[in-house]
Motif scaffolding. Structure first.
Motif, PDB file in Angstrom:
ATOM      1  N   LYS A  73      -4.101  17.615   7.612  1.00 54.62           N
ATOM      2  CA  LYS A  73      -2.701  18.028   7.617  1.00 54.62           C
ATOM      3  C   LYS A  73      -2.383  18.882   8.842  1.00 54.62           C
ATOM      4  N   PHE A  76      -2.771  16.478  12.065  1.00 52.98           N
ATOM      5  CA  PHE A  76      -1.640  15.552  12.225  1.00 52.98           C
ATOM      6  C   PHE A  76      -0.456  16.087  11.407  1.00 52.98           C
ATOM      7  N   ASP A  78       2.665  15.781  11.796  1.00 54.61           N
ATOM      8  CA  ASP A  78       3.835  14.901  11.716  1.00 54.61           C
ATOM      9  C   ASP A  78       3.645  13.748  10.744  1.00 54.61           C
ATOM     10  N   LYS A  79       2.491  13.675  10.084  1.00 55.95           N
ATOM     11  CA  LYS A  79       2.221  12.591   9.135  1.00 55.95           C
ATOM     12  C   LYS A  79       2.109  13.181   7.735  1.00 55.95           C
ATOM     13  N   ASP A  80       2.289  12.235   6.755  1.00 52.20           N
ATOM     14  CA  ASP A  80       2.125  12.688   5.378  1.00 52.20           C
ATOM     15  C   ASP A  80       0.641  12.831   5.057  1.00 52.20           C
ATOM     16  N   ASP A  81       0.335  13.276   3.838  1.00 54.40           N
ATOM     17  CA  ASP A  81      -1.050  13.595   3.490  1.00 54.40           C
ATOM     18  C   ASP A  81      -1.950  12.376   3.567  1.00 54.40           C
ATOM     19  N   ALA A  83      -1.506   9.489   5.199  1.00 54.76           N
ATOM     20  CA  ALA A  83      -1.629   8.978   6.572  1.00 54.76           C
ATOM     21  C   ALA A  83      -2.496   9.894   7.424  1.00 54.76           C
ATOM     22  N   ALA A  84      -2.382  11.201   7.210  1.00 54.43           N
ATOM     23  CA  ALA A  84      -3.204  12.149   7.972  1.00 54.43           C
ATOM     24  C   ALA A  84      -4.677  11.976   7.639  1.00 54.43           C
ATOM     25  N   GLU A  86      -6.147   9.191   6.536  1.00 55.14           N
ATOM     26  CA  GLU A  86      -6.611   7.922   7.114  1.00 55.14           C
ATOM     27  C   GLU A  86      -6.830   8.083   8.627  1.00 55.14           C
ATOM     28  N   ALA A  87      -5.949   8.854   9.288  1.00 53.07           N
ATOM     29  CA  ALA A  87      -6.117   9.069  10.727  1.00 53.07           C
ATOM     30  C   ALA A  87      -7.399   9.841  11.020  1.00 53.07           C
ATOM     31  N   ASP A  90     -10.280   7.465  10.615  1.00 47.24           N
ATOM     32  CA  ASP A  90     -10.373   6.588  11.790  1.00 47.24           C
ATOM     33  C   ASP A  90     -11.079   7.292  12.950  1.00 47.24           C
TER      34      ASP A  90
END
Length: 353
Positions: A73, A76, A78-81, A83-84, A86-87, A90
């Motif tokens: 969080k 990232f 600017d992303k939701d929980d 998506a953050a 998963e990023a 990655d």
């Protein structure tokens, strides 16, 4: 999961039954994978791990995902929980396993005995080469022969010449023969003194200054050519009225007439080394000899007994002298040649009589 397990076994020599990581492994994973950037510091990683470990020292995979989601969080924002998270996953997959670093050792050479022997052989060859530049030969046996031939060349010097006189003084005080006849400062001064050069016109200071001027820099001795140069300079001072050639000729004749080195020393007096040389053993035997004329211990004892018997026969029994002798021998464990009273014997005599 594979990346997580790679960090689980990092720094452990044995495999664990439970896939868990500690604080140091978690911090290294976050740093290697790029999660510890953009607002995520090492302090944030430590606080997150401490909050989720719940009194334990290590965390499992599920707890690890919770910690990773919390850090994602911040990484990232600017992303939701979801998506953050998963990023962040990655980033882990992209990076792969742990980044291993360490100190790279320098390229050093270990002790090599063969290499050392090779270097010693090269140094030995270099020394031989330096000798060859002086002697013209390189073999050790040939060098010794060449040195001996140089020493034998002294025999070719003409007898009674200045060269012979120079060699005699140059070898003075040396315990072994040298390859070349060379003279040091002390030998030069002795030469000039023994040959009468040093005097009122030419002093030892002049000799020392002349030696320092002609000697090769770094050397301690001079050769015959340098010695001859000093004599030429001394000749001009000793014979100032003569020309340089005539003065040197006169000085050469003078020093050659003086001969070789003058050896001097303390002469011992003509005294006996010890008393045994003249038949004595100690001072007591000397005193006994003056009385008896003999030195043997048995003969001395016999002569002493004879003197005692003779002295007793001369004294009349009951006389004052006989009484004196009785008190003189009182308390003595052995009889001696003299009849003498000590203080205690004298007091006893006066009390008894």
């Amino acid at each position: 999961m594979e990346v997580f397990e790679a960090y689980v076994h990092l720094g452990h020599s044995h495999a664990s039954d439970k896939p868990e990581i500690d604080n140091a492994q978690f911090a290294k994973l976050a740093k290697d994978c790029g999660i510890m950037k953009r607002g995520v510091t090492s302090t944030d990683v430590d606080i997150c791990f401490s909050k989720h470990k719940r009194g334990k020292r290590r965390i499992d995979y599920n707890t690890f995902l919770a910690c990773l989601g919390e850090l994602a969080k911040k990484r990232f924002p600017d992303k939701d929980d979801a998506a953050a998270l998963e990023a962040a996953k990655d980033l882990m997959v992209e990076h792969g396993g742990p980044t291993l670093t360490g100190t790279k050792s320098e390229s050093v050479r270990f002790y090599d005995e063969a290499k050392k022997r090779e270097e010693e052989a090269k140094e030995k060859d270099a020394r031989r080469e330096r000798r060859r530049s002086k002697t013209g030969v390189v073999d050790t046996v040939e060098i010794r022969k060449e040195q001996s031939s140089r020493r034998l060349s002294d025999a070719e010097v003409k007898a009674g010449s200045l060269e012979e006189q120079f060699i005699a003084f140059a070898n003075l005080g040396r315990t072994h023969a040298s390859g070349r006849a060379e003279m040091d400062g002390a030998q030069l001064v002795k030469y000039l003194k023994d040959t009468g050069v040093i005097g009122s016109k030419y002093t030892t200071t002049d000799a020392d200054l002349a030696f320092a001027r002609v000697v090769t820099r770094g050397a301690r001795r001079i050769g015959f050519d340098q010695f001859r140069e000093i004599l030429q300079e001394a000749a001009t001072k000793v014979y100032p009225d003569s020309s340089t050639a005539e003065a040197f000729t006169r000085l050469s004749e003078s020093v050659l007439a003086a001969g070789g080195p003058v050896l001097s020393g303390t002469v011992a007096d003509d005294v006996a080394l010890n008393k045994a040389e003249i038949g004595h053993v100690d001072e007591r035997r000397v005193r006994r000899r003056s009385k008896t004329g003999v030195t043997d211990e048995v003969e001395i004892a016999k002569a002493h007994s004879r003197r005692m018997e003779e002295s007793k026969a001369d004294v009349e029994e009951g006389s004052l002298q006989w009484q004196f002798r009785q008190y003189a021998q009182l308390g003595r464990t052995h009889a001696d040649g003299a009849d003498e009273l000590d203080n205690s014997q004298w007091v006893k005599y006066l009390k008894d009589t």
